[in-house]
Design a protein around this motif. Structure first.
Motif, short mmCIF file in Angstrom:
data_model
loop_
_atom_site.label_atom_id
_atom_site.label_comp_id
_atom_site.label_asym_id
_atom_site.label_seq_id
_atom_site.Cartn_x
_atom_site.Cartn_y
_atom_site.Cartn_z
N TRP A 10 -42.74 53.71 -33.71
CA TRP A 10 -42.82 55.16 -33.90
C TRP A 10 -41.40 55.64 -34.20
N SER A 11 -41.24 56.36 -35.29
CA SER A 11 -39.90 56.78 -35.69
C SER A 11 -39.93 58.18 -36.29
N THR A 12 -38.88 58.91 -36.05
CA THR A 12 -38.68 60.18 -36.74
C THR A 12 -37.41 60.06 -37.58
N TYR A 13 -37.36 60.81 -38.65
CA TYR A 13 -36.18 60.80 -39.49
C TYR A 13 -36.06 62.14 -40.22
N GLU A 39 -47.07 69.15 -36.45
CA GLU A 39 -47.88 70.21 -35.85
C GLU A 39 -48.98 69.63 -34.95
N SER A 40 -49.28 68.34 -35.08
CA SER A 40 -50.32 67.74 -34.24
C SER A 40 -49.90 67.66 -32.77
N PHE A 41 -48.60 67.78 -32.50
CA PHE A 41 -48.15 67.82 -31.10
C PHE A 41 -47.13 68.94 -30.89
N ASP A 42 -47.32 70.03 -31.66
CA ASP A 42 -46.55 71.27 -31.50
C ASP A 42 -45.03 71.06 -31.64
N ALA A 43 -44.64 70.22 -32.60
CA ALA A 43 -43.21 69.96 -32.82
C ALA A 43 -42.76 70.43 -34.20
N ASP A 44 -43.46 71.38 -34.78
CA ASP A 44 -43.14 71.82 -36.14
C ASP A 44 -42.34 73.13 -36.14
N LYS A 45 -41.51 73.31 -35.15
CA LYS A 45 -40.70 74.53 -35.05
C LYS A 45 -39.30 74.28 -35.59
N GLU A 46 -38.60 75.33 -35.98
CA GLU A 46 -37.25 75.17 -36.51
C GLU A 46 -36.28 74.68 -35.46
N GLU A 60 -39.67 64.13 -40.41
CA GLU A 60 -40.96 63.44 -40.53
C GLU A 60 -41.12 62.45 -39.39
N MET A 61 -42.35 62.19 -39.00
CA MET A 61 -42.64 61.16 -38.00
C MET A 61 -43.57 60.14 -38.63
N LEU A 62 -43.25 58.85 -38.40
CA LEU A 62 -44.03 57.76 -38.97
C LEU A 62 -44.38 56.74 -37.89
#
Length: 71
Positions: A10-13, A39-46, A60-62
């Motif tokens: 699991w990675s974010t970049y 947004e699937s885990f409420d992390a789409d905020k600035e 992005e999360m992959l």
């Protein structure tokens, strides 16, 4: 990963260039990549993770794992 073929990375970049892609490397190692919408885990905020970075950033999360064919 060969010792545990069901492992997932699991990675974010931060997206910095649309010219770069993991697609060739995923194909080379017979892996797949699934995009996880923030947004699937409420992390789409600035201010994700209370970041104070200036400007607007795309994160992005992959999830990377072996393709089902290789198991």
């Amino acid at each position: 990963m060969h010792k545990n073929p069901k492992v997932q990375l699991w990675s974010t970049y931060q997206v910095r260039s649309a010219d770069w892609s993991l697609e060739a490397l995923l194909y080379k190692w017979d892996m797949k990549c699934v995009h996880i919408p923030l947004e699937s885990f409420d992390a789409d905020k600035e201010d994700i993770a209370e970041s104070t970075l200036p400007g607007r950033h795309t994160v992005e999360m992959l999830v990377i794992s072996f393709a089902k064919d290789s198991l």
